[in-house]
Scaffold this motif. Structure first.
Motif, PDB file in Angstrom:
ATOM      1  N   SER A  45       0.138   0.309   2.787  1.00 32.27           N
ATOM      2  CA  SER A  45      -0.720  -0.581   2.058  1.00 32.27           C
ATOM      3  C   SER A  45      -2.028  -0.096   1.866  1.00 32.27           C
ATOM      4  CB  SER A  45      -1.023  -1.985   3.364  1.00 32.27           C
ATOM      5  OG  SER A  45      -1.806  -1.520   4.188  1.00 32.27           O
ATOM      6  N   ARG A  46      -2.964  -0.771   1.011  1.00 28.19           N
ATOM      7  CA  ARG A  46      -4.245  -0.256   0.874  1.00 28.19           C
ATOM      8  C   ARG A  46      -4.998  -0.173   2.040  1.00 28.19           C
ATOM      9  NH1 ARG A  46      -5.728  -0.910  -4.678  1.00 28.19           N
ATOM     10  NH2 ARG A  46      -4.062  -1.999  -5.860  1.00 28.19           N
ATOM     11  N   GLU A  47      -4.793  -1.278   3.082  1.00 26.03           N
ATOM     12  CA  GLU A  47      -5.661  -1.398   4.240  1.00 26.03           C
ATOM     13  C   GLU A  47      -5.365   0.040   5.041  1.00 26.03           C
ATOM     14  OE1 GLU A  47      -3.668  -3.699   3.243  1.00 26.03           O
ATOM     15  OE2 GLU A  47      -5.736  -5.114   2.490  1.00 26.03           O
ATOM     16  N   GLN A  48      -4.045   0.401   5.124  1.00 29.27           N
ATOM     17  CA  GLN A  48      -3.574   1.641   5.851  1.00 29.27           C
ATOM     18  C   GLN A  48      -4.150   3.139   5.155  1.00 29.27           C
ATOM     19  OE1 GLN A  48       0.520   0.837   5.244  1.00 29.27           O
ATOM     20  NE2 GLN A  48       0.737   0.777   7.660  1.00 29.27           N
ATOM     21  N   GLN A  50      -6.762   2.917   3.162  1.00 29.70           N
ATOM     22  CA  GLN A  50      -8.412   3.045   3.632  1.00 29.70           C
ATOM     23  C   GLN A  50      -8.637   3.469   5.213  1.00 29.70           C
ATOM     24  OE1 GLN A  50     -11.102   2.399   1.758  1.00 29.70           O
ATOM     25  NE2 GLN A  50     -12.320   2.873   3.236  1.00 29.70           N
ATOM     26  N   ALA A  51      -7.923   2.922   6.180  1.00 26.50           N
ATOM     27  CA  ALA A  51      -8.095   3.348   7.227  1.00 26.50           C
ATOM     28  C   ALA A  51      -7.853   4.899   7.626  1.00 26.50           C
ATOM     29  CB  ALA A  51      -7.089   2.688   8.438  1.00 26.50           C
ATOM     30  N   THR A  53      -8.480   7.089   5.321  1.00 28.96           N
ATOM     31  CA  THR A  53      -9.542   7.714   4.723  1.00 28.96           C
ATOM     32  C   THR A  53     -10.863   7.564   5.364  1.00 28.96           C
ATOM     33  OG1 THR A  53      -8.404   7.133   2.471  1.00 28.96           O
ATOM     34  CG2 THR A  53     -10.709   7.802   2.372  1.00 28.96           C
ATOM     35  N   GLU A  54     -11.125   6.378   6.107  1.00 29.32           N
ATOM     36  CA  GLU A  54     -12.245   6.491   7.057  1.00 29.32           C
ATOM     37  C   GLU A  54     -12.102   7.669   8.381  1.00 29.32           C
ATOM     38  OE1 GLU A  54     -12.762   2.474   8.035  1.00 29.32           O
ATOM     39  OE2 GLU A  54     -13.063   1.754   6.222  1.00 29.32           O
TER      40      GLU A  54
END
Length: 147
Positions: A45-48, A50-51, A53-54
């Motif tokens: 998912s986009r959230e995964q 993003q996580a 990448t952070e």
């Protein structure tokens, strides 16, 4: 902390490799022309993304590529501090950076001689864009002549 600092062959390393592979599949799907055949459902998912990448900006890169990007970033920091990209081989504050700069020059020389080199055109262009000095001795000689 960097994803690439995880011990090899550990469970965490296996998981990161799996996530990296899923991301690469997702990128490949995005580049592939659409057909009538159903495409596989994205596994990330986009959230995964993003996580991850952070956690580490270069998590999706192979370890060698990520190391190149880290050293390039360190070179940008060196330039900001010193005003140039002429990291001396004796630079004790960041010996890995000094070695990396030396390696880029060696790879450049191999490439210019038509020999096998891992220095890509894209990397050369990126280094040129920030004022990388390919021949330190010529550069220093030219500067001394202008004094």
């Amino acid at each position: 902390h960097h994803v690439h600092d995880i011990p090899l062959k550990s469970k965490l390393d296996d998981w990161v490799r799996s996530v990296r592979s899923q991301f690469q599949e997702l990128q490949q799907q995005a580049r592939t022309p659409k057909t009538n055949a159903p495409s596989p459902t994205p596994t990330m998912s986009r959230e995964q993304i993003q996580a991850m990448t952070e956690l580490d900006l270069h998590w999706y890169l192979a370890p060698r590529e990520a190391q190149w990007e880290r050293r390039y970033f360190e070179l940008l920091q060196y330039k900001k501090q010193h005003g140039d990209c002429c990291v001396p081989i004796s630079y004790q504050a960041n010996k890995p950076l000094a070695n990396w700069v030396s390696t880029q020059r060696k790879q450049y020389n191999l490439r210019m001689q038509g020999r096998k080199s891992v220095l890509t055109r894209e990397r050369m262009e990126r280094l040129d864009a920030i004022g990388f000095i390919w021949n330190r001795w010529e550069h220093e000689f030219a500067q001394n002549m202008n004094v």
